[in-house]
Design a protein around this motif. Structure first.
Motif, mmCIF file in Angstrom:
data_model
loop_
_atom_site.group_PDB
_atom_site.id
_atom_site.type_symbol
_atom_site.label_atom_id
_atom_site.label_comp_id
_atom_site.label_asym_id
_atom_site.label_seq_id
_atom_site.Cartn_x
_atom_site.Cartn_y
_atom_site.Cartn_z
ATOM 1 N N LYS A 130 8.050 4.188 9.799
ATOM 2 C CA LYS A 130 8.603 3.306 8.845
ATOM 3 C C LYS A 130 7.874 2.028 8.662
ATOM 4 O O LYS A 130 7.518 1.403 9.982
ATOM 5 C CB LYS A 130 9.934 3.197 8.521
ATOM 6 C CG LYS A 130 10.567 4.750 8.486
ATOM 7 C CD LYS A 130 10.429 5.494 7.288
ATOM 8 C CE LYS A 130 11.396 6.803 7.200
ATOM 9 N NZ LYS A 130 12.388 6.467 7.023
ATOM 10 N N ARG A 131 7.730 1.428 7.439
ATOM 11 C CA ARG A 131 7.264 -0.003 7.570
ATOM 12 C C ARG A 131 7.986 -1.150 8.324
ATOM 13 O O ARG A 131 7.891 -1.897 8.842
ATOM 14 C CB ARG A 131 6.888 -0.615 6.065
ATOM 15 C CG ARG A 131 5.929 0.214 5.451
ATOM 16 C CD ARG A 131 6.003 -0.008 3.975
ATOM 17 N NE ARG A 131 4.898 0.700 3.113
ATOM 18 C CZ ARG A 131 5.265 1.623 2.230
ATOM 19 N NH1 ARG A 131 6.633 2.002 2.227
ATOM 20 N NH2 ARG A 131 4.386 2.389 1.743
ATOM 21 N N SER A 186 0.295 6.813 0.159
ATOM 22 C CA SER A 186 1.453 5.886 0.577
ATOM 23 C C SER A 186 2.277 5.385 -0.629
ATOM 24 O O SER A 186 1.658 4.882 -1.689
ATOM 25 C CB SER A 186 0.710 4.588 1.039
ATOM 26 O OG SER A 186 1.693 3.520 1.494
ATOM 27 N N ALA A 201 4.851 4.655 6.079
ATOM 28 C CA ALA A 201 3.702 3.817 5.562
ATOM 29 C C ALA A 201 2.540 4.657 5.116
ATOM 30 O O ALA A 201 2.004 4.481 4.000
ATOM 31 C CB ALA A 201 2.895 2.970 6.565
ATOM 32 N N ASN A 202 2.227 5.857 5.869
ATOM 33 C CA ASN A 202 1.281 6.844 5.520
ATOM 34 C C ASN A 202 1.732 8.190 5.687
ATOM 35 O O ASN A 202 2.263 8.299 6.849
ATOM 36 C CB ASN A 202 0.042 6.424 6.086
ATOM 37 C CG ASN A 202 -0.683 5.074 5.602
ATOM 38 O OD1 ASN A 202 -1.154 5.095 4.480
ATOM 39 N ND2 ASN A 202 -0.806 4.320 6.423
#
Length: 781
Positions: A633-634, A706, A716-717
């Protein structure tokens, strides 16, 4: 219809082939006693039902008694050969003999059971039928690295044909676990860390194994395992607890299983582990609510070996064996591999009124329907001549070599060290995996006849000639002995180029002895010497090379200063060795490449094959970074005190002997309304890829999505598509991907799949950290 057939149908109406499998199953079930119903749920070890006598199977009296009493419905691993079963090349059966053995077993079951019910023969086929003579393909982790779904489907067709030719009707594969921690010993059995890629391979496996019809002579039933979350165990320890919420479970770990179920997978095997305190073996929400309820699965569910025992001795969610057996059956288990707990407890529980009749009937009916779908009542016998012809055939060997060649990942190639120049003189082949055939096959492998495995030493020697190749093992995979270093250093000093073949081993004790580290000769000792540092039950605390391998690499590199040096890793998990990354110019990751691996690796080292493998699992800089999988995750954070959090080699990474250039991606339309998406509307994104080098080669074009803003956090991707394309020098090709609901949706906070309005960044490139992006919007104009 002959008079005999008419009489048979009259006496046994379930033999009427004009009726559907469901109706035939119900007719047969109605004729069964409770004991016979329980028997259908029991799967003892098949190799224990007979002994080999001069190439023929002699059935045991205990097996015959079980059949006559109706206490057995299927067999596990009838032709399995390995140290666990104790079946060796000397005591095992050839392909034709194996088929005849299965026929003896089936004939006794059909002719001596009260109702003439054939047995289900279930076999292990993770990367080839685990029987003597079967073709040994690369392990699934290597298959994933090919990114070649079509080639894998062809492999599954070959495996199915070899297995069914010997009478095996079901296989306990594919493994669809999503790897979170590569210290786990079963990482080699998995395709990688990404659910989308695993889902693509899952569908291919079902299509390849099961073919057009389950009752065809070249088809077997696929059993999806391990359902579910098995690759996310605590600390990378096998069968450890899984700490995961239902949203992540649905979105990541269950995704490949759903894809395979909807593709028609015939059978399911639950995992050993628990998820949030509930063992998968008794998880009614998993087995009933999702698998059978939401997905509509109607095939049998079979346990892994010993899983029911674990409920009473391990998970401690059952008071005793009977409680464990009843919990499992009620939750949706239909068959028990090994049959110990069901065989010991179910009939007594039924007769005492502790097991409901409808629960027993439900499971038995599923097993019977499975057998009818497989065509076992019409064709219970194998074709020994066909088994002799196709098992280990030249066609299958060529396929194994092609898969191995496409699975090898070129991680590093500073200064164009590889391929070795045509004028290279003497090549030193050094390392514990240079000439140890079993070390390149992986776990779940049968004994191999001498000369059946092409090692790297053999591959290079056959290509270059013995006069141009020197060999020294140097050391073992494990252990502290350096007695082979001197010979290795001599080889390196005298050679013009050095190939170090290092890594790990999942080889169990096949009785082949060990090697003399000073000469490289085979040696039999009175003590077993195990090099195994990977495989089922072999989890590690580190990802570094075992034993003194790193020391060997350092000393050989110094002795070969100024010469081309390449390291080839053969093993079942990524290797993390910073010194090697910093000091060795060329590095190949070959995983366990199967019986033809040495030929494939030699082809790549010498430039006849351009490497096209790409990583399906991220390789960290340090084990302390784990988990480092790309689906983070971001909010994961960007660094530690000592270093950033990026892996050394990211997901999708792999080099080539040529170079590729990507154009900027283009969209057919940059926006779709939510209603259009819901109605199946799609946009197309395209990119042009050009081979800008001087060699032909394959490139894996990867599509990532994304989501800029979402109600629940997303990675994120996320990989949502890929294409493997072949390009000649100077050739260009446009690659297209669809962008629609399948690429944009995720599991929302309410645990329902949804495409949320907003901005999406569509990224295309050569790996997850090397992409170009274009914006796409779901929303009204």
């Amino acid at each position: 219809m002959t008079e005999r057939t008419t009489d048979t149908v009259t006496q046994r109406p379930w033999m009427n082939t004009a009726l559907p499998a469901e109706e035939r199953s119900e007719l047969l079930l109605a004729a069964m006693t409770a004991r016979e119903k329980v028997g259908q749920l029991i799967q003892p070890f098949g190799w224990m039902t007979y002994s080999q006598q001069s190439g023929k199977a002699e059935l045991t009296e205990s097996f015959k008694e079980q059949v006559r009493a109706g206490d057995i419905g299927s067999l596990y691993g009838t032709l399995r050969a390995d140290p666990w079963t104790g079946v060796t090349l000397a005591t095992g059966l050839s392909p034709a003999e194996g088929a005849e053995a299965v026929n003896e077993i089936q004939r006794y079951a059909v002719e001596h059971s009260r109702l003439g019910v054939p047995l289900l023969i279930g076999e292990e086929c993770s990367h080839g039928h685990m029987a003597i003579g079967g073709t040994v393909f690369p392990v699934p982790l290597a298959i994933g690295s090919t990114w070649n779904v079509d080639l894998y489907r062809d492999m599954c067709r070959a495996v199915a044909a070899e297995t069914r030719a010997q009478g095996g009707a079901a296989t306990y594969s594919p493994v669809l676990d999503v790897v979170r921690d590569p210290r786990w010993g079963r990482t080699e059995e998995c395709f990688g860390e990404d659910p989308f890629l695993i889902g693509e391979m899952a569908v291919a496996s079902v299509e390849g194994l099961q073919g057009q019809r389950l009752d065809a002579r070249d088809s077997v039933a696929a059993t999806l395992k391990h359902f579910a979350g098995y690759g996310a165990s605590e600390g990378g320890r096998n069968a450890g607890p899984v700490h995961m919420g239902w949203r992540e479970l649905l979105e990541v770990d269950l995704y490949p299983f759903e894809r395979a179920v909807r593709a028609g997978a015939a059978s399911i095997m639950p995992a050993y582990n628990e998820i949030d305190g509930v063992p998968c073996t008794t998880n009614e929400r998993l087995l009933g609510g999702i698998l059978r309820g939401e997905w509509g699965f109607d095939g049998p569910v079979i346990t892994d070996c010993g899983a029911i025992d674990m409920l009473a001795a391990g998970h401690d969610t059952a008071e005793d064996g009977e409680d464990a057996a009843l919990q499992s059956l009620r939750a949706g288990i239909d068959m028990e591999m090994s049959g110990e707990m069901f065989g010991r407890h179910l009939l007594a529980a039924f007769e005492a009124g502790r097991l409901e009749a409808d629960v027993l009937d439900r499971a038995a009916l599923r097993v019977l329907k499975f057998k009818f779908r497989l065509g076992l009542f019409e064709s219970p016998y194998a074709d020994a001549q066909r088994a002799a012809e196709i098992i280990g055939s030249e066609e299958h060997v060529r396929l194994a070599r092609a898969l191995a060649a496409e699975s090898v990942v070129l991680l590093k190639n500073d200064g164009g060290v590889l391929p070795l120049a045509g004028g290279t003189g003497r090549v030193a082949v050094i390392g514990p995996n240079a000439d140890r055939g079993y070390n390149q096959l992986g776990d779940y492998t049968s004994p191999q006849p001498e000369g059946s495995v092409a090692t790297v030493l053999r591959g290079l020697t056959e290509r270059l000639g013995a006069e141009r190749v020197s060999y020294a093992p140097g050391c073992r995979i494990r252990g502290e002995s350096r007695e082979g270093f001197a010979r290795a250093l001599e080889c390196a000093a005298e050679a013009d180029a050095v190939v170090l073949v290092m890594g790990g081993s999942s080889a169990r004790d096949f009785g082949e002895g060990t090697i003399d580290l000073r000469t490289g000769a085979s040696m039999v000792t009175g003590e077993a010497v195990s090099d195994m540092d990977c495989g089922e039950g072999i989890d590690r605390m580190t990802l570094g090379l075992s034993g003194v391998q790193l020391d060997l690499i350092r000393e050989v590199s110094a002795a070969a200063s100024g010469k081309p040096v390449a390291v080839v890793y053969i093993g079942g998990r990524p290797v993390v060795e910073p010194w090697v990354e910093e000091h060795v110019p060329a590095l190949l990751q070959a995983w366990y490449p199967g019986q033809e691996g040495g030929h494939a690796i030699a082809d790549i080292l010498l430039g006849d094959v351009n490497p096209s493998g790409r990583l399906t699992i991220s390789v960290p800089k340090h084990v302390g970074q784990l988990p480092v999988h790309y689906l983070g995750k971001r909010s994961r954070g960007k660094r530690y005190l000592e270093d950033d959090s990026k892996p050394r080699y990211p997901f999708g990474y792999g080099l080539s002997y040529t170079s590729f250039e990507y154009s900027a991606p283009e969209l057919s339309q940059s926006r779709l309304a939510p209603a259009e998406i819901e109605a199946g509307g799609r946009a197309a994104v395209s990119v042009t890829v050009r081979n800008t080098g001087e060699r032909a080669g394959a490139e894996v074009v990867q599509l990532y999505v994304s989501d800029a803003v979402s109600a629940a956090t997303r990675p994120a991707n996320e990989l949502k598509g890929f294409r493997k394309i072949w390009l000649e020098p100077g050739e260009s090709r446009q690659v297209n991907f669809d962008i629609g609901a399948e690429q944009l949706r995720y599991i929302g906070p309410d645990l329902v799949s949804v495409v949320e309005p907003g901005l999406f960044r569509i990224r295309i490139g050569r790996h997850v950290q090397d992409t170009q992006s274009i914006d796409f919007i779901v929303g009204e104009d």
